[in-house]
Design an enzyme around this catalytic site. Structure first.
Site, PDB file in Angstrom:
ATOM      1  N   ARG A 956       0.853  -1.193   0.000  1.00 53.50           N
ATOM      2  CA  ARG A 956       0.000   0.000   0.000  1.00 53.50           C
ATOM      3  C   ARG A 956       0.888   1.241   0.000  1.00 53.50           C
ATOM      4  O   ARG A 956       1.861   1.325   0.748  1.00 53.50           O
ATOM      5  CB  ARG A 956      -0.916  -0.010   1.215  1.00 53.50           C
ATOM      6  CG  ARG A 956      -1.944   1.114   1.240  1.00 53.50           C
ATOM      7  CD  ARG A 956      -2.796   1.025   2.492  1.00 53.50           C
ATOM      8  NE  ARG A 956      -3.560  -0.214   2.535  1.00 53.50           N
ATOM      9  CZ  ARG A 956      -3.942  -0.822   3.659  1.00 53.50           C
ATOM     10  NH1 ARG A 956      -3.608  -0.298   4.835  1.00 53.50           N
ATOM     11  NH2 ARG A 956      -4.630  -1.936   3.615  1.00 53.50           N
ATOM     12  N   ARG A1025      -1.647   6.560   9.668  1.00 55.10           N
ATOM     13  CA  ARG A1025      -1.620   6.021   8.310  1.00 55.10           C
ATOM     14  C   ARG A1025      -1.928   7.116   7.293  1.00 55.10           C
ATOM     15  O   ARG A1025      -1.926   8.296   7.615  1.00 55.10           O
ATOM     16  CB  ARG A1025      -2.607   4.857   8.202  1.00 55.10           C
ATOM     17  CG  ARG A1025      -2.243   3.695   9.136  1.00 55.10           C
ATOM     18  CD  ARG A1025      -3.068   2.467   8.852  1.00 55.10           C
ATOM     19  NE  ARG A1025      -2.670   1.340   9.678  1.00 55.10           N
ATOM     20  CZ  ARG A1025      -3.187   0.107   9.545  1.00 55.10           C
ATOM     21  NH1 ARG A1025      -4.101  -0.140   8.631  1.00 55.10           N
ATOM     22  NH2 ARG A1025      -2.787  -0.866  10.335  1.00 55.10           N
ATOM     23  N   LYS A1095      -3.594   1.175  15.030  1.00 54.33           N
ATOM     24  CA  LYS A1095      -3.537   2.109  13.906  1.00 54.33           C
ATOM     25  C   LYS A1095      -4.272   3.408  14.236  1.00 54.33           C
ATOM     26  O   LYS A1095      -5.160   3.447  15.096  1.00 54.33           O
ATOM     27  CB  LYS A1095      -4.153   1.448  12.670  1.00 54.33           C
ATOM     28  CG  LYS A1095      -5.577   0.945  12.860  1.00 54.33           C
ATOM     29  CD  LYS A1095      -5.988   0.112  11.653  1.00 54.33           C
ATOM     30  CE  LYS A1095      -7.302  -0.617  11.907  1.00 54.33           C
ATOM     31  NZ  LYS A1095      -7.662  -1.541  10.834  1.00 54.33           N
ATOM     32  N   LYS A1097      -6.018   6.822  12.151  1.00 54.95           N
ATOM     33  CA  LYS A1097      -6.429   7.296  10.829  1.00 54.95           C
ATOM     34  C   LYS A1097      -6.996   8.716  10.925  1.00 54.95           C
ATOM     35  O   LYS A1097      -7.723   9.031  11.872  1.00 54.95           O
ATOM     36  CB  LYS A1097      -7.471   6.361  10.219  1.00 54.95           C
ATOM     37  CG  LYS A1097      -6.981   4.937  10.014  1.00 54.95           C
ATOM     38  CD  LYS A1097      -8.059   4.069   9.389  1.00 54.95           C
ATOM     39  CE  LYS A1097      -7.583   2.648   9.166  1.00 54.95           C
ATOM     40  NZ  LYS A1097      -8.641   1.811   8.543  1.00 54.95           N
ATOM     41  N   CYS A1317     -14.728  -4.245   0.029  1.00 55.12           N
ATOM     42  CA  CYS A1317     -13.312  -4.467   0.325  1.00 55.12           C
ATOM     43  C   CYS A1317     -12.782  -5.588  -0.575  1.00 55.12           C
ATOM     44  O   CYS A1317     -13.542  -6.263  -1.271  1.00 55.12           O
ATOM     45  CB  CYS A1317     -13.130  -4.823   1.789  1.00 55.12           C
ATOM     46  SG  CYS A1317     -13.815  -6.435   2.232  1.00 55.12           S
ATOM     47  N   CYS A1323      -7.187 -11.655   1.171  1.00 50.99           N
ATOM     48  CA  CYS A1323      -7.216 -11.192   2.553  1.00 50.99           C
ATOM     49  C   CYS A1323      -7.315 -12.373   3.511  1.00 50.99           C
ATOM     50  O   CYS A1323      -8.236 -13.198   3.407  1.00 50.99           O
ATOM     51  CB  CYS A1323      -8.383 -10.232   2.774  1.00 50.99           C
ATOM     52  SG  CYS A1323      -8.525  -9.661   4.482  1.00 50.99           S
ATOM     53  N   CYS A1362     -15.406  -9.429   6.208  1.00 50.72           N
ATOM     54  CA  CYS A1362     -15.258  -9.723   7.627  1.00 50.72           C
ATOM     55  C   CYS A1362     -15.730  -8.502   8.402  1.00 50.72           C
ATOM     56  O   CYS A1362     -16.028  -7.460   7.804  1.00 50.72           O
ATOM     57  CB  CYS A1362     -13.804 -10.069   7.962  1.00 50.72           C
ATOM     58  SG  CYS A1362     -12.708  -8.629   8.045  1.00 50.72           S
ATOM     59  N   CYS A1366     -13.259  -2.496   6.521  1.00 54.42           N
ATOM     60  CA  CYS A1366     -12.404  -1.728   5.614  1.00 54.42           C
ATOM     61  C   CYS A1366     -13.207  -0.888   4.620  1.00 54.42           C
ATOM     62  O   CYS A1366     -12.739   0.158   4.182  1.00 54.42           O
ATOM     63  CB  CYS A1366     -11.464  -2.660   4.864  1.00 54.42           C
ATOM     64  SG  CYS A1366     -10.213  -3.409   5.934  1.00 54.42           S
TER      65      CYS A1366
END
Length: 1453
Positions: A956, A1025, A1095, A1097, A1317, A1323, A1362, A1366
């Site tokens: 990414r 991120r 993380k 964001k 996603c 994944c 899931c 995302c």
């Protein structure tokens, strides 16, 4: 054109002569003419008469000489003028030319339907295929074809009208003296990575444009709103449709590669009926080849993307009449007839128009009864039109095709005992045919040897020619047979011998004889017709379709075991054999069929086509067929190969077209001394061989011996305990390890294994067994326990000496219907029952862990653990093994000891012995912007074979604000081609993502990104991120400011470690750090050595557009504008958003951010730092499921947060300023932005940039990037903005977008507001499909939307594989969150502006249930909504779900 190409006048005896002259003089190329027809003889003579350069002129007599000529050319351009009849025989050579990128052009004169059919039969040989429609057009297309062939390195077939009358044309001066042509050839705008379809169309367009702006690969003439459109291949009907607004004609000049995008772009959207107007001989099926192409286009992804466009009715108008004979009045009659059809149909347009077939345009052999009286056209149609691989046989062999047995679908997979179905019946017919042909051969030989037989000179000549090439399909043609038959008819009464030959005239043609059957023929090869065919030595071909589903198991019918027909045939030694799979390699199938036909003896082609229960059915999912083919070939269980015993060189006899071989085939090759080098270096065998009984037995005995030795050495220090587990997500394995740890604490001798690592036959030797098993799918056993479970189910062992306990993990709400309750923890209950039936003593009742309990499965396990140890009555002993239990490193410890993100990454990526890195380096790699993944489509089979997973890495890019230059786009595209899986992903994080990068290519990919002035550091991991910002084109004057803020924040919060540059860039980009080594400690002034708990964001939005979903992030900035809405004053600061959660764990939930206050815009950067530092210091570092900032906000409260941040800032927040969001989608199409500039936003389904059949999006965007002078903006909804297009550049860009179909926004508003996603197959967290499935689901929902009249009404719909969120599903109006393969939780009620959470409406719904529950709600919304009421607001007002504003209320129903 500023300087037109220079020309001179030429009078030529025919079009072929003019084309030949162009090839020799204008193109200055090596030129050959195969003078097999009168027209081509005249052309060859004309070349000689013009004093053309003799060094470039070659005379050929046989098609086989073309390959030799090309090889001698040393890469120089070769032009060959050939008759159409030789093309099929050239298929292997054409494939070689394509593979070797050979610049060769075959110019083919076409006069009749027979000749055009021959051309179309090789349309999928890999060559470009172009057709001209007039003499002048032929000269120019010949020139353009040669230029394109040289530039692309691709062979071209150019067919042109075979006018055999004198013509006057303009011939172009030599190419070397034409600057435009030389500049065209020398330009460097061709890249290997470009999509072949788009690239070829582009180059041909450029080449044709040298002559006329009117030329293009696809042209449309007629009414702009035409309801009926004729489609032709290179035939000009412009005059016939002139002045008629209701009809049009679409002329395809470049048929291969077929550019579906250009075709659909040229087609009026009003078309109701699409008529393929074809001049070909009747195929074995009533449909012509052009219709198959149109059907393919209308079923392509490119068509699927054109929502709202009604699919036209396909009609096929096939005749042998040249299309030029269809005048305007004749075409009117055909149009009137076609208007009567409301469903697909075919008809003869010549019959409708009252036109008789003219001489030369009909096929003299069209009636099969003239050749094989026992076979009618209708019978041949039945035999091939519905069977797989049938179209390939039709296209290659056309009228030559002779399928002898009753081979329609119903009989291939029917009763092989039926006389007309089994191979003996068909073989008997073909043997009789070959016997009669042998009689004919002997009779002709006797006539030619007997001087006394009176026959004319002409008959003597044609019989001699036939006898010399009777087995050559290019010589023993229908035309030759007809010519001989006519001469014999005139002379047959002159002698008895001639009359005898005349009676055998049906056998002059060289037929392609085939028997077609299924794997039912493989059960008794030795005594069946299969053996007879192989042993006969006759020129008979067998196509055997194997429909077994993968994985293959030993198949037995009665007392007979299924045999390997291919291996049997190869062992016989005189049979051509091929193993093919059309869903794996189309090219290899084509090559094999051609080679089988050419082989002078029996041939066997075994073709893989998996189908449900071994039965061919149109209902069997093409995706499943593709997936099974992929697995079978990848594992070596279905190797692709070709075996030709005719080759003298052993190295050429066997051609392996896939990577792996079955051991049985390898053994055969070893015996034959073929591919010895390959076999000696690294033979690879099928997993089926590896799992043989001998190997299993050996492994079991070895393990038993090791176990006995271990017991002896340990002195039997404690009672034994075997703990077995089967787990897909790790929970059942965790239970097993807990039991094992408790056993060690009690001094027990513990072994902990996955079920498939243990043999069922060893269970009687175990005293105590504890089993932990989770539930997969519909009550199924997890992958790593299936073999054990299967063996246990059929075992007959005695477990009287074994005691056991079983613990299961499941979800009591997984299948909410009462009748599905049996699936809850079914594997655990089944194993418990079976162990008891085998005599095992149950220690305690089966324990059941339920995801619905307060603590999930932990609740049930606590009870199970207590009961287990009480029943075993074994106490914890002092000095037990607890202290010896290896401490499992935590994520926090891993970061601290990593030496600022170095770990052992450098050593791991340098290790070429495997494709993966270990768990801890894998976690550190995330900080560097890459995740380790594997192809989960292949995972189960690879694990079953004992191979490592198909590992690769996702990369990414850090791209603040989502802004990229065209140069950066091209760099990413090139990296995707060279190192990735040939696709790019525009992510919901507003950046690029590559998938499928192998470990060995990681460094070079990272460097390539760096060379494009981008990096990947902090794109993932426990750091800040990629910072996202609004891409809304309506606020373009504010975008530079928010883009700069995104960049400034990203740079300010960037980790300081130099590890990234050391590992990936060799310090080349790090000034002053060339001597840095891993022993030198970095310093992280913001993060510290442990970085963040999780993380972090950040997003920036400009009201009223919430296109970034700003309150779904840890930190969000909402821009506050002045009254004129022209300037940003400051920002409302939002904290505590986040989407992720865990199924059935109510302690986890999504949350939308809460406003902390307002700050002036010059304070935004420092505010981001201080908020992040509060989270750094107070976030949960003990439980990663509770470590996101949203939980820290809820744990401490907003007042505490405000105080903490203000204390660090040294100033206070102001009161929040008012603002309003109205939507969170993208604005598509052209939008005027700042003065003089424009933006175009295009829809890219789920952000996947890929070249798909009929929709080469990736290649199209390369063309856009090359032409674009502004910037690209990636959006948080995974779409693309072509930004900053100057006013004067808009027309050219619009034309380019239209050319590639990128301007098509005619989708439903539902699709335009959809997002998914990546999920499967890459994944590792995905529980269900997402990106690959949502487009299909929207297809189904669109029908409901259309019926409700809501096509233009936007509803935000999102899907994830899931619960990690995302694609930001939890604030969508409709959301699907994957729970298991094919099953999703359905959520409703998010707001259209992204400011409200949704609520679960149904758990674990399948596709059928989704449609069942959503259809009435959507229809109710259409009928009962208030004015301008959004869907999410409607379902709350109607009480369908409760409103949810707070994350802590998310699970409250």
């Amino acid at each position: 054109m500023a300087t037109p190409l220079r020309t001179t006048a030429l009078s030529a005896p025919s079009t072929a002569a003019a084309v030949a002259y162009t090839a020799v003089s204008t193109l200055e190329s090596i030129t050959a003419v195969i003078a097999a027809t009168t027209v081509l003889k005249d052309a060859a003579g004309f070349i000689k008469s013009t004093n053309a350069d003799a060094s470039r002129t070659v005379a050929l007599s046989q098609p086989s000489e073309i390959t030799s000529l090309v090889s001698r050319s040393n890469g120089a351009l070769v032009n060959v003028i050939v008759p159409a009849s030789v093309l099929i025989k050239l298929i292997p050579a054409l494939r070689d030319f394509t593979r070797q990128k050979t610049p060769v052009v075959l110019h083919v004169p076409v006069e009749s339907a027979v000749q055009l059919s021959d051309v179309l039969a090789v349309r999928d040989s890999g060559c470009a295929l172009i057709r001209s429609s007039s003499p002048q057009n032929a000269v120019e297309f010949a020139f353009a074809a040669a230029l394109a062939s040289q530039k692309l390195g691709v062979p071209v077939i150019h067919c042109f009208p075979a006018l055999s009358e004198p013509i006057d044309v303009q011939i172009y001066e030599p190419v070397s003296s034409q600057s435009q042509a030389t500049e065209f050839l020398q330009s460097s705008d061709v890249e290997e990575s470009q999509n072949k379809v788009e690239l070829t169309a582009k180059v041909f367009s450029q080449a044709l444009a040298l002559f006329s702006s009117q030329y293009s690969p696809v042209t449309y003439t007629g009414g702009a709103d035409a309801s009926l459109v004729y489609v032709t291949f290179g035939s000009d009907l412009e005059a016939a449709v002139s002045g008629q607004s209701s009809i049009g004609v679409l002329q395809i000049n470049l048929l291969r590669p077929l550019n579906a995008g250009s075709l659909l772009a040229a087609l009026p959207k009003t078309v109701v009926r699409l008529v393929a107007l074809e001049q070909v001989t009747r195929q074995p099926t009533p449909w012509g080849p052009l219709l198959f192409d149109l059907a393919s286009v209308l079923n392509s992804p490119e068509w699927a993307s054109q929502n709202g466009r009604s699919r036209p009715i396909l009609l096929d108008a096939v005749s042998t009449v040249p299309l030029a004979e269809f005048s305007s009045d004749k075409l009117s009659l055909i149009t009137a007839h076609a208007q009567n059809y409301d469903s697909p149909a075919y008809f003869d347009p010549a019959a409708i128009a009252g036109i008789s077939a003219s001489k030369g345009s009909t096929d003299p052999d069209a009636d099969p009864s003239a050749v094989l009286s026992s076979l009618s056209l209708e019978e041949q149609e039945k035999r091939v039109e519905k069977i797989p691989y049938g179209q390939l046989l039709r296209d290659i062999f056309k009228q030559r095709l002779n399928v002898a047995n009753a081979a329609e679908a119903s009989t291939i997979w029917g009763d092989s005992a039926k006389t007309e179905t089994n191979p003996e019946f068909g073989f008997g017919q073909l043997a009789a045919f070959e016997k009669e042909r042998a009689r004919l051969t002997q009779a002709v030989t006797d006539i030619l040897r007997t001087v006394s037989v009176p026959l004319s000179k002409q008959l003597h000549h044609v019989l001699t020619k036939w006898l010399s090439g009777k087995d050559d399909a290019a010589i023993a043609t229908f035309e030759t047979a007809d010519e001989i038959s006519k001469l014999l008819e005139a002379e047959k009464d002159n002698s008895y011998e001639l009359n005898a030959v005349y009676k055998l005239r049906d056998y002059f043609t060289c037929r392609s004889n085939w028997l077609i059957g299924a794997d039912d023929w493989a059960y008794d090869i030795g005594s069946s017709g299969v053996h007879h065919v192989i042993a006969s030595g006759l020129n008979v071909n067998m196509l055997v379709l194997d429909t077994a589903t993968y994985p293959f198991e030993a198949e037995i019918k009665g007392k007979q075991r299924k045999k390997d027909i291919g291996l049997y045939a190869m062992n016989y030694g005189t049979t051509y054999v091929a193993s093919v799979a059309v869903y794996s390699s189309y090219t290899q199938v084509l090559q094999a069929l051609v080679e089988a036909d050419a082989y002078p003896g029996p041939s066997v082609v075994v073709a893989y086509l998996p189908h449900s229960d071994g039965v061919f059915s149109s209902n069997y999912s093409p995706i499943e067929v593709l997936k099974q083919s992929k697995l079978a070939v990848d594992t070596g269980s279905w190797p692709l190969y070709r075996w030709n015993p005719n080759f003298e060189d052993p190295q050429r006899r066997f051609q392996l077209d896939s990577e792996k071989l079955l051991r049985s085939v390898q053994s055969f090759l070893d015996r034959e001394n073929v591919l010895a080098a390959i076999g000696n270096v690294s033979p690879e065998f099928s997993g089926e061989i590896d799992s043989s009984v001998e190997k299993k037995t050996g492994n079991r005995l070895a393990r038993k011996a090791r176990g006995d030795l271990d017991n002896l050495l340990s002195g039997l220090s404690g009672p034994p305990l075997l703990v077995l587990f089967a787990s897909d997500n790790g929970n059942a394995e965790e239970v097993a390890r807990r039991v094992a740890r408790q056993g060690k604490r009690r001094g027990m001798d513990v072994r902990c294994l996955s079920m498939d690592e243990f043999e069922v036959d060893e269970l009687p030797f175990e005293k105590t067994v504890v089993v932990s098993v989770s539930t997969a799918g519909q009550g199924e056993i997890p992958t790593n326990g299936r073999e054990f479970f299967k063996n246990l189910a059929s075992a007959s062992i005695n477990l009287n000496e074994t005691q056991f306990a079983v613990f299961g993990l499941g979800d009591s709400h997984y299948w909410p219907r009462e009748e599905d309750a049996i699936f809850y923890n079914k594997p655990a209950r089944d194993i418990d029952r079976k162990l008891s039936e085998l005599g095992g003593k149950r220690i305690i009742d089966v324990g059941l862990g339920d995801d619905q309990d307060a603590d999930g499965w932990e609740t049930g396990y606590a009870d199970f653990e207590q009961r287990l140890w009480e029943a075993l009555n074994i106490n914890i002993v002092s000095g037990g093994a607890e202290a010896e239990e290896e401490h499992k490193r935590t994520d926090e410890e891993n970061k601290v000891i990593s030496n600022y993100l170095r770990g052992t990454i450098s050593q791991a990526i340098a290790d070429t012995s495997c494709g993966y890195v270990d768990e801890w380096d894998g976690k550190l790699l995330k900080f560097h912007g890459t995740y380790m993944q594997d192809d989960r489509d292949l995972r189960p089979e690879r694990l079953a074979r004992g191979e490592e997973k198909a590992y690769s890495f996702m990369i990414r890019v850090r791209l603040p604000g989502g802004i990229a230059t065209p140069t950066q786009w091209l760099a990413m595209d090139k990296l995707a081609e060279e190192y990735g899986n040939h696709t790019m992903k525009i992510t919901t994080r507003q950046t690029f993502q590559l998938h499928g990068v192998l470990k060995r290519n990681l460094r070079e990919t990272m460097r390539g990104i760096n060379r494009a002035l981008m990096d990947t550091i902090a794109a993932c991991g426990d750091v800040n991120r990629n910072v996202v910002a609004s891409a809304n084109p309506l606020q373009a004057h504010l975008q530079p400011e928010v883009a700069k803020l995104a960049s400034d924040i990203s740079s300010h919060l960037l980790p300081s470690t130099s590890a990234y540059h050391e590992i990936w860039l060799d310090d080349k980009m790090v000034a002053g750090n060339a001597e840095q080594t891993s022993t030198v400690r970095d310093h992280e002034p913001l993060y510290g050595e442990a970085y963040l708990p999780r993380k972090f964001k950040i997003a920036i939005a400009i009201p009223p557009e919430n296109d970034v979903d700003v309150i779904a992030y840890d930190l969000g900035y909402v821009a506050i504008l002045d009254e004129a809405q022209q300037n940003i004053l400051g920002y409302n600061v939002m904290i505590g958003g986040g989407m992720g959660m865990t199924h059935n764990n109510k302690k986890t939930y999504p949350r939308l951010a809460t406003c902390l206050g307002y700050v002036p815009k010059d304070k935004a950067v420092i505010v981001s730092e201080k908020i992040m530092l509060v989270q750094r210091d107070h976030g949960d570092r003990t439980n990663r499921k509770h470590a996101r900032m949203k939980y820290t906000v809820d744990d401490y409260g907003m007042e505490w947060w405000r105080e903490q941040v203000e204390e660090r800032l040294g100033f206070k927040f102001e009161e929040p300023r008012p603002y309003k969001f109205t939507r969170n989608g993208d604005r598509y199409g052209w939008v005027k932005t700042t003065p003089g500039y424009n933006n175009f936003t295009m829809f890219i389904q789920n952000g996947r940039v890929a070249d798909l059949p009929g929709k080469p999006l990736k290649s199209a965007l390369v063309e856009v990037a090359k032409a674009h002078k502004g910037k690209f903006r990636l959006t948080c909804n995974a779409h693309l903005v072509v930004a900053d297009v100057k006013d004067e550049d808009v027309p050219a860009m619009s034309e380019l977008l239209a050319k590639h179909g990128l301007d098509n926004l005619d989708y439903s508003a539902l699709r335009l507001h959809s997002m998914a996603c990546a999920a499967l197959p890459t994944c590792g967290l995905a529980m269900a499909e997402s990106e690959r499935y949502l487009p299909h689901l929207i297809d189904l929902l669109d029908k409901v939307i259309d019926e409700a009249g809501l096509r233009q009404d936007a509803i935000v719909i999102r899907m994830t594989g899931c619960p990690n969120g995302c694609a930001r599903p939890y604030n969508a109006e409709i959301a699907f969150v994957g729970k298991a393969p094919g099953a999703y939780n359905l959520y409703l009620g998010g707001s259209h502006s992204g400011e409200r959470l949704n609520k679960i409406f149904r758990e674990t719904v399948t596709e059928e249930q989704i449609l069942e529950v959503l259809t009435p709600i959507i229809k109710q919304y259409a009928l009962e909504r208030n004015e301008e009421e959004r869907f999410g607001d409607f379902v709350i007002r109607k009480g369908i779900v409760k409103e949810t504003r707070e994350g802590k209320d998310f699970h409250n129903i």
